[in-house]
Write a protein that holds these residues in place. Structure first.
Motif, PDB file in Angstrom:
ATOM      1  N   TRP A  13      29.502  28.871   6.975  1.00 16.15           N
ATOM      2  CA  TRP A  13      28.181  28.769   6.348  1.00 16.15           C
ATOM      3  C   TRP A  13      28.374  28.610   4.854  1.00 16.15           C
ATOM      4  O   TRP A  13      27.863  27.687   4.257  1.00 16.15           O
ATOM      5  N   ILE A  14      29.098  29.506   4.238  1.00 15.35           N
ATOM      6  CA  ILE A  14      29.360  29.399   2.802  1.00 15.35           C
ATOM      7  C   ILE A  14      30.840  29.110   2.597  1.00 15.35           C
ATOM      8  O   ILE A  14      31.209  28.014   2.215  1.00 15.35           O
ATOM      9  N   ALA A  15      31.670  30.081   2.845  1.00 13.11           N
ATOM     10  CA  ALA A  15      33.103  29.899   2.616  1.00 13.11           C
ATOM     11  C   ALA A  15      33.948  30.149   3.851  1.00 13.11           C
ATOM     12  O   ALA A  15      35.131  29.878   3.852  1.00 13.11           O
ATOM     13  N   GLY A  16      33.359  30.705   4.897  1.00 14.29           N
ATOM     14  CA  GLY A  16      34.099  30.997   6.115  1.00 14.29           C
ATOM     15  C   GLY A  16      34.669  32.400   6.172  1.00 14.29           C
ATOM     16  O   GLY A  16      35.420  32.722   7.096  1.00 14.29           O
ATOM     17  N   VAL A  17      34.328  33.229   5.200  1.00 13.91           N
ATOM     18  CA  VAL A  17      34.871  34.590   5.168  1.00 13.91           C
ATOM     19  C   VAL A  17      34.381  35.401   6.362  1.00 13.91           C
ATOM     20  O   VAL A  17      35.178  36.016   7.074  1.00 13.91           O
ATOM     21  N   CYS A  18      33.088  35.400   6.605  1.00 12.93           N
ATOM     22  CA  CYS A  18      32.543  36.171   7.735  1.00 12.93           C
ATOM     23  C   CYS A  18      33.061  35.636   9.065  1.00 12.93           C
ATOM     24  O   CYS A  18      33.385  36.410   9.967  1.00 12.93           O
ATOM     25  N   SER A  19      33.167  34.332   9.174  1.00 12.79           N
ATOM     26  CA  SER A  19      33.680  33.733  10.403  1.00 12.79           C
ATOM     27  C   SER A  19      35.144  34.108  10.623  1.00 12.79           C
ATOM     28  O   SER A  19      35.559  34.418  11.739  1.00 12.79           O
TER      29      SER A  19
END
Length: 67
Positions: A13-19
Motif C-alpha cells: 500500500w505504501i512501502a510494504g512494511v505491514c505486508s
C-alpha cells in the motif's frame, strides 16, 4: 511463502512494511495494517518505527537478486 523479513514486491500500500511483517508472522496483511492504524491512536513512536523499518527492511526484489 517467505519467512524472512523483507518488503514484498506485491501487496504493497505504501512501502510494504505491514505486508512484510504480516508474512513474517503468518498474518493477513490487512490485519497487520489495521493493527498499525489502531496502534497510531495510542501515544508512541509508531510512525517513526514504520519509517525506520521502511529503511532497514530489504526490498524483496533486491534480496532475491543477491541470492
Amino acid at each position: 511463502m517467505s519467512t524472512r523479513l523483507v518488503r514484498p514486491r506485491d501487496d504493497r500500500w505504501i512501502a510494504g512494511v505491514c505486508s512484510g511483517l504480516a508474512r513474517r508472522f503468518g498474518m493477513r496483511p490487512n490485519t497487520m495494517r489495521l493493527l498499525f492504524v489502531l496502534s497510531c491512536l495510542l501515544p508512541g513512536p509508531q510512525v517513526l518505527v514504520y519509517m525506520v523499518l521502511w529503511v532497514l527492511m530489504p526490498d524483496e526484489s533486491r534480496y532475491t537478486a543477491r541470492a
